[in-house]
Design a protein around this motif. Structure first.
Motif, mmCIF file in Angstrom:
data_model
loop_
_atom_site.group_PDB
_atom_site.id
_atom_site.type_symbol
_atom_site.label_atom_id
_atom_site.label_comp_id
_atom_site.label_asym_id
_atom_site.label_seq_id
_atom_site.Cartn_x
_atom_site.Cartn_y
_atom_site.Cartn_z
ATOM 1 N N ASN A 1 -66.206 37.808 10.108
ATOM 2 C CA ASN A 1 -64.986 37.879 10.923
ATOM 3 C C ASN A 1 -65.191 38.935 12.011
ATOM 4 O O ASN A 1 -64.749 40.078 11.878
ATOM 5 C CB ASN A 1 -63.772 38.229 10.059
ATOM 6 C CG ASN A 1 -63.418 37.143 9.074
ATOM 7 O OD1 ASN A 1 -62.726 36.192 9.399
ATOM 8 N ND2 ASN A 1 -63.912 37.279 7.844
ATOM 9 N N ASP B 1 -53.487 37.595 7.092
ATOM 10 C CA ASP B 1 -53.031 36.717 6.016
ATOM 11 C C ASP B 1 -54.070 36.650 4.897
ATOM 12 O O ASP B 1 -53.717 36.616 3.710
ATOM 13 C CB ASP B 1 -52.700 35.322 6.554
ATOM 14 C CG ASP B 1 -53.860 34.686 7.303
ATOM 15 O OD1 ASP B 1 -54.828 35.384 7.628
ATOM 16 O OD2 ASP B 1 -53.779 33.465 7.569
ATOM 17 N N THR B 2 -55.343 36.679 5.257
ATOM 18 C CA THR B 2 -56.404 36.728 4.242
ATOM 19 C C THR B 2 -56.299 38.022 3.442
ATOM 20 O O THR B 2 -56.397 38.020 2.209
ATOM 21 C CB THR B 2 -57.791 36.644 4.909
ATOM 22 O OG1 THR B 2 -57.895 35.419 5.625
ATOM 23 C CG2 THR B 2 -58.900 36.726 3.872
ATOM 24 N N THR B 3 -56.097 39.118 4.148
ATOM 25 C CA THR B 3 -55.962 40.424 3.491
ATOM 26 C C THR B 3 -54.758 40.439 2.562
ATOM 27 O O THR B 3 -54.843 40.908 1.415
ATOM 28 C CB THR B 3 -55.822 41.529 4.546
ATOM 29 O OG1 THR B 3 -56.926 41.454 5.457
ATOM 30 C CG2 THR B 3 -55.800 42.899 3.906
ATOM 31 N N ASN C 1 -53.351 37.969 1.043
ATOM 32 C CA ASN C 1 -53.600 37.141 -0.141
ATOM 33 C C ASN C 1 -54.542 37.803 -1.134
ATOM 34 O O ASN C 1 -54.434 37.583 -2.348
ATOM 35 C CB ASN C 1 -54.175 35.785 0.286
ATOM 36 C CG ASN C 1 -53.157 34.913 0.992
ATOM 37 O OD1 ASN C 1 -51.961 35.040 0.769
ATOM 38 N ND2 ASN C 1 -53.624 34.050 1.876
#
Length: 457
Positions: free
Chosen positions: A172, A179-181, A183
């Motif tokens: 990345n 949003d990944t973080t 989750n």
């Protein structure tokens, strides 16, 4: 201008305010006319002088006022996915410090990329002077989301979840998505107001905006944030980052020197040999591969070398960095590098960020101590391939051969069949002699190990 464009630094093409280019082996920064007003304010307001006084930014020599500047050259360029937890943390705190100081001079960072920071040894330093622009009262911090993605997100994941999640920065290049973080973080972080605000809420808002992308957006010109509120935001980010720690800083490899299989006299003799061999090398830079916590990197540093101290063990590199920071060492740069999967070239056209070995070049001195038995036995790399590899990355090589009879090799072989017929001192010397001249070799006293100084043919 055409000659300048043909020599652009590969990573310097996104910012319309200017770019970096090479000329006669020297690096220069070109300032575009569109940035002149901001640049004048940076110089005339006293901000630039203040940042230089505090040694927070790379100095730039004026060549053509408001147009061309020559930045001081860095010993080595590294990337965030190669830094230890505490190195990334200090880079984040430096970025926030510069933003807070800039506000006092009515300027602000328009971007907060981790790639705007480099390290001279253990010290972070800011390199992109064109990232600063005039602050307009009431405007939010435009680089806030980028800061969270490049710094806060990976630091939270490394601290609260798993330190190896730092590798997400490699896949990345624009920072770990919020949003990944959100989750990945433990659900208990929803109870922490700062993390809830900076990560979870922003991730929710980001999803909401994506869901409404087909609908007309309302005018957000009325969105205001006072300078005092912005300062409070920066302080909150600073406080949460300062509070973050790794859960565990113990590792088998970080304790390697305490379980070595030769006595103190042998260890001291090995150090003496390395000092002698390094004294015969010409390169000003040493790349220490498999450096562990950096004992031999310090010996190379004592010999007057700038050292890139590499290991694949995250926690060994972390402990190395913390000790160097405590000592205020500016000559040893600890990096997380896995030789079987070193940092590749990434980004636009696979040229934006160079691979690790593109950056080190092939004219340096390499230290490879207690390393090749791991590469041969644990990673199945044939000795001839190892010789070819080292010939491609260095001019001078200080390398240790650890025979099969050594207890450390016996430990590696205890869980697998010995299929390594090419792993012997004789074949090692034969294969490496195809690429190198063996300048010196010595057996380490009271051990079965041999140390070599080699020079590429």
């Amino acid at each position: 201008m055409d000659s300048i464009n043909s020599n652009l630094q590969a990573s310097s093409f996104r910012d319309p305010s200017g770019f970096l280019y090479w000329q006669d082996g020297e690096l220069y920064r070109f300032v575009d006319d569109s940035y002149k007003e901001n640049f004048e304010h940076l110089l005339d307001s006293g901000l630039w002088e203040q940042l230089l006084k505090q040694n927070l930014v790379v100095n730039h020599k004026e060549i053509d006022k408001y147009k061309i500047y020559k930045p001081d050259m860095l010993p080595f360029v590294s990337y965030p996915y190669e830094w230890s937890f505490s190195a990334l943390k200090n880079a984040a705190l430096l970025t926030l410090k510069i933003q807070k100081i800039s506000l006092k001079y009515n300027m602000t960072l328009k971007d907060a990329s981790a790639y705007n920071v480099q390290f001279i040894g253990s010290k972070p330093i800011f390199i992109d002077i064109l990232s600063l622009e005039k602050y307009v009262e009431g405007t939010p911090w435009i680089a806030y989301k980028q800061f969270c993605q490049h710094f806060l997100a990976p630091l939270l994941l490394m601290s609260l979840k798993e330190y190896k999640l730092q590798s997400l920065l490699l896949s990345n290049i624009d920072g770990i998505p919020l949003d990944t973080t959100s989750n990945l973080l433990p659900k208990t972080t929803l109870l922490n107001f700062s993390i809830l605000t900076h990560i979870h809420f922003n991730a929710f808002m980001q999803k909401s905006m994506q869901a409404m992308q087909d609908k007309p957006l309302k005018n957000n010109n009325n969105l205001k944030l006072s300078k005092n509120s912005l300062a409070n935001l920066l302080t909150d980010l600073e406080n949460i980052i300062k509070s973050l720690k790794l859960k565990d800083n113990k590792t088998v490899w970080a304790d390697y020197y305490n379980i070595k299989n030769y006595d103190e006299d042998s260890f001291e003799y090995k150090k003496q040999l390395i000092r002698e061999y390094l004294g015969l090398t010409q390169s000003e830079t040493v790349v220490d591969l498999g450096a562990n916590t950096g004992i031999f990197s310090k010996i190379a540093n004592e010999a007057g070398k700038y050292v890139i101290s590499c290991d694949m063990d995250y926690l060994a590199v972390e402990n190395n960095y913390l000790q160097l920071k405590k000592e205020k060492n500016r000559k040893i740069l600890p990096l997380i590098i896995d030789l079987c999967a070193p940092s590749p070239c990434i980004g636009w056209s696979c040229k934006e960020r160079m691979s690790f070995f593109e950056r080190t070049g092939n004219d340096k001195t390499v230290l490879a101590l207690a390393l090749i038995h791991h590469l041969r036995i644990s990673n199945n790399v044939p000795v001839r391939k190892l010789a070819e590899f080292f010939a491609g990355i260095c001019r001078e090589l200080v390398i240790e051969f650890v025979p099969k009879e050594d207890s450390m090799v016996q430990k590696l072989l205890s869980t697998r069949e010995d299929i390594f017929n090419d792993y012997s001192k004789e074949i090692f010397e034969q294969e490496f002699s195809n690429y190198f001249t063996i300048v010196k070799s010595s057996q380490i006293e009271n051990s079965l190990r041999f140390l070599y100084l080699m020079e590429r043919k």
